[in-house]
Design a protein around this motif. Sequence first.
Motif, mmCIF file in Angstrom:
data_model
loop_
_atom_site.group_PDB
_atom_site.id
_atom_site.type_symbol
_atom_site.label_atom_id
_atom_site.label_comp_id
_atom_site.label_asym_id
_atom_site.label_seq_id
_atom_site.Cartn_x
_atom_site.Cartn_y
_atom_site.Cartn_z
ATOM 1 N N VAL A 75 25.635 -20.051 20.669
ATOM 2 C CA VAL A 75 25.312 -20.394 22.053
ATOM 3 C C VAL A 75 26.445 -21.293 22.561
ATOM 4 O O VAL A 75 26.814 -22.275 21.905
ATOM 5 C CB VAL A 75 23.970 -21.137 22.166
ATOM 6 C CG1 VAL A 75 23.695 -21.528 23.622
ATOM 7 C CG2 VAL A 75 22.827 -20.278 21.629
ATOM 8 N N GLN A 88 35.149 -15.544 28.483
ATOM 9 C CA GLN A 88 34.593 -14.256 28.906
ATOM 10 C C GLN A 88 35.654 -13.281 29.391
ATOM 11 O O GLN A 88 35.390 -12.080 29.490
ATOM 12 C CB GLN A 88 33.558 -14.490 30.017
ATOM 13 C CG GLN A 88 32.300 -15.187 29.529
ATOM 14 C CD GLN A 88 31.360 -15.533 30.663
ATOM 15 O OE1 GLN A 88 31.791 -15.926 31.750
ATOM 16 N NE2 GLN A 88 30.067 -15.404 30.428
ATOM 17 N N ASN A 97 27.543 -12.142 23.554
ATOM 18 C CA ASN A 97 26.436 -11.799 24.438
ATOM 19 C C ASN A 97 26.493 -12.731 25.656
ATOM 20 O O ASN A 97 26.395 -13.950 25.504
ATOM 21 C CB ASN A 97 25.115 -11.971 23.692
ATOM 22 C CG ASN A 97 23.908 -11.628 24.543
ATOM 23 O OD1 ASN A 97 24.031 -11.311 25.730
ATOM 24 N ND2 ASN A 97 22.735 -11.690 23.945
ATOM 25 N N PRO A 98 26.650 -12.185 26.865
ATOM 26 C CA PRO A 98 26.743 -13.051 28.057
ATOM 27 C C PRO A 98 25.528 -13.951 28.253
ATOM 28 O O PRO A 98 25.639 -15.032 28.850
ATOM 29 C CB PRO A 98 26.886 -12.052 29.217
ATOM 30 C CG PRO A 98 27.387 -10.792 28.584
ATOM 31 C CD PRO A 98 26.786 -10.761 27.211
ATOM 32 N N ASP A 99 24.370 -13.523 27.742
ATOM 33 C CA ASP A 99 23.151 -14.315 27.908
ATOM 34 C C ASP A 99 23.164 -15.593 27.077
ATOM 35 O O ASP A 99 22.308 -16.466 27.274
ATOM 36 C CB ASP A 99 21.924 -13.481 27.542
ATOM 37 C CG ASP A 99 21.714 -12.320 28.505
ATOM 38 O OD1 ASP A 99 22.184 -12.410 29.653
ATOM 39 O OD2 ASP A 99 21.073 -11.321 28.103
ATOM 40 N N THR A 100 24.088 -15.683 26.126
ATOM 41 C CA THR A 100 24.162 -16.883 25.285
ATOM 42 C C THR A 100 25.208 -17.873 25.787
ATOM 43 O O THR A 100 25.538 -18.823 25.086
ATOM 44 C CB THR A 100 24.485 -16.493 23.825
ATOM 45 O OG1 THR A 100 25.770 -15.852 23.777
ATOM 46 C CG2 THR A 100 23.429 -15.557 23.260
ATOM 47 N N VAL A 102 25.866 -20.512 28.723
ATOM 48 C CA VAL A 102 25.174 -21.253 29.775
ATOM 49 C C VAL A 102 26.128 -22.276 30.376
ATOM 50 O O VAL A 102 26.728 -23.081 29.647
ATOM 51 C CB VAL A 102 23.925 -21.962 29.220
ATOM 52 C CG1 VAL A 102 23.180 -22.676 30.346
ATOM 53 C CG2 VAL A 102 23.012 -20.970 28.519
ATOM 54 N N GLU A 126 17.181 -24.508 30.278
ATOM 55 C CA GLU A 126 17.802 -23.192 30.113
ATOM 56 C C GLU A 126 18.503 -23.089 28.770
ATOM 57 O O GLU A 126 18.412 -22.070 28.076
ATOM 58 C CB GLU A 126 18.797 -22.938 31.243
ATOM 59 C CG GLU A 126 19.439 -21.551 31.184
ATOM 60 C CD GLU A 126 20.453 -21.330 32.299
ATOM 61 O OE1 GLU A 126 21.018 -20.217 32.365
ATOM 62 O OE2 GLU A 126 20.685 -22.275 33.089
ATOM 63 N N ASP A 129 15.998 -22.650 25.961
ATOM 64 C CA ASP A 129 15.411 -21.308 25.988
ATOM 65 C C ASP A 129 16.351 -20.300 25.333
ATOM 66 O O ASP A 129 15.911 -19.427 24.569
ATOM 67 C CB ASP A 129 15.116 -20.912 27.430
ATOM 68 C CG ASP A 129 14.316 -19.615 27.513
ATOM 69 O OD1 ASP A 129 13.284 -19.510 26.832
ATOM 70 O OD2 ASP A 129 14.750 -18.707 28.252
ATOM 71 N N VAL A 130 17.638 -20.410 25.604
ATOM 72 C CA VAL A 130 18.615 -19.505 24.994
ATOM 73 C C VAL A 130 18.683 -19.738 23.485
ATOM 74 O O VAL A 130 18.724 -18.779 22.696
ATOM 75 C CB VAL A 130 20.009 -19.712 25.633
ATOM 76 C CG1 VAL A 130 21.063 -18.898 24.885
ATOM 77 C CG2 VAL A 130 19.988 -19.305 27.098
ATOM 78 N N ARG A 133 15.678 -18.164 21.697
ATOM 79 C CA ARG A 133 15.786 -16.711 21.514
ATOM 80 C C ARG A 133 16.721 -16.372 20.348
ATOM 81 O O ARG A 133 16.475 -15.419 19.601
ATOM 82 C CB ARG A 133 16.285 -16.057 22.803
ATOM 83 C CG ARG A 133 15.277 -16.111 23.945
ATOM 84 C CD ARG A 133 15.615 -15.084 25.023
ATOM 85 N NE ARG A 133 16.892 -15.364 25.655
ATOM 86 C CZ ARG A 133 17.045 -16.106 26.749
ATOM 87 N NH1 ARG A 133 15.981 -16.682 27.307
ATOM 88 N NH2 ARG A 133 18.231 -16.307 27.285
ATOM 89 N N GLN A 134 17.771 -17.158 20.172
ATOM 90 C CA GLN A 134 18.672 -16.927 19.043
ATOM 91 C C GLN A 134 17.972 -17.211 17.712
ATOM 92 O O GLN A 134 18.138 -16.463 16.739
ATOM 93 C CB GLN A 134 19.918 -17.807 19.171
ATOM 94 C CG GLN A 134 20.931 -17.326 20.192
ATOM 95 C CD GLN A 134 21.679 -16.083 19.723
ATOM 96 O OE1 GLN A 134 21.116 -14.993 19.620
ATOM 97 N NE2 GLN A 134 22.946 -16.232 19.439
#
Length: 404
Positions: A75, A88, A97-100, A102, A126, A129-130, A133-134
Amino acid sequence: MEIVSLHIGQAGVQIGSSCWELYCKEHGILPEGTQATELGNHGNSSDHGNDPGYHGNPHPIFSETSSGKLVPRSVFLDLEPTIIQALQSGSYRDLYNPDTMVTGLEDASSLYSQGHYCLGRGMLDEACDVIRRQVEQCEHFQGFMLFSALGGGTGSGFSSLLGHSLNVSYKHCKTRVNVRVFPSPSLSPIVVEPYNGVLGVASGMDYSDAEIYFDNESLYNVCTRYLDIERPSYSDLNSVISQVTASITASYRFDGGIRTDLNTILTNTVPYPRVKFLTATYAPLMSPDKASHQPLTVSDMTKACFDQSAKTVSMDWNAGAILSTCVMYRGQVTAGEINSAISDLKSQKSLKFTRWVPSPIKVGHVHTPPSHHGTDLADFQRSACALTNHCGQETQWSGINHRY
């Protein structure tokens, strides 16, 4: 067992970029996340270190999608978007993974208070939360490795704030290790670095099981002295940190004769919960030009890990004694060579070990050699990395307290 890496602030993100590029090279992973060759059974584990087709087990640090793509268990967190946006758009942009990733909209202005009390609190939910999920993607979650710099506002303030939140959410987490870049005694571009460093360490003291420290001044000296780099860049400094990190996690990823996972390392190097500040050294630190003229024995590597000039943090090896150390070997090393090297190390009069620790030296070994491709390090087929709990850290703390 899986490890989740957290990269916080500018330094943490840039160190993370260097670490994941190295992991990809060691496991034969292309920039888009696919492996260059298929994994297979290439004989018994003792042969794996010499087998070019063997890429180890990447799953402790990489998750795998349904299409077979490998994605870092990481993350990236920063209060301002510039550094993560550069990641990026880099050559490994398809790996993450772009979702990781923040980011906020405004940086912490190099102030601990901004990262901890103001801007950081707005991004905390936020980020948690990330991270959740990891962790949920792990089958046997081992713990966290957190990378940051104590001189910056995000690295000091937000990392301690996040550490408190993780301590509440993951009380039964086995291992939490912080890898920190400490404010340098004379190379401090920010006048409030001592302020950030003292408050960052004090507020995050109880939220980690170990703290591994580096400082840019010592890393700079290592690069100029051993690697013949006239003007080292931050990427040169980060490449040394990434080699240390790869050695620490090697037991998870490759076969070896002596396993040393994070829990084993901490058990043997941290005698008391608050005596957990470790110094990292790596050998061989040698440029390719020098490598062709100098022999490299296991004993030489081991002694180099305890050389004053090879330290990666500003401290005096002669001040105080060694409480405990863990030496992790990689590559073409035999058990006999390790035993001989440790015996030679104990006989050195310049090193002082405490009497009340019966076995101050722990060793580990994996058969797969390190990867130095694309760096200024000579491509040796063996290496050693030492994590040392040394009383000489007191000189580092007294220096930053004085500047504070």
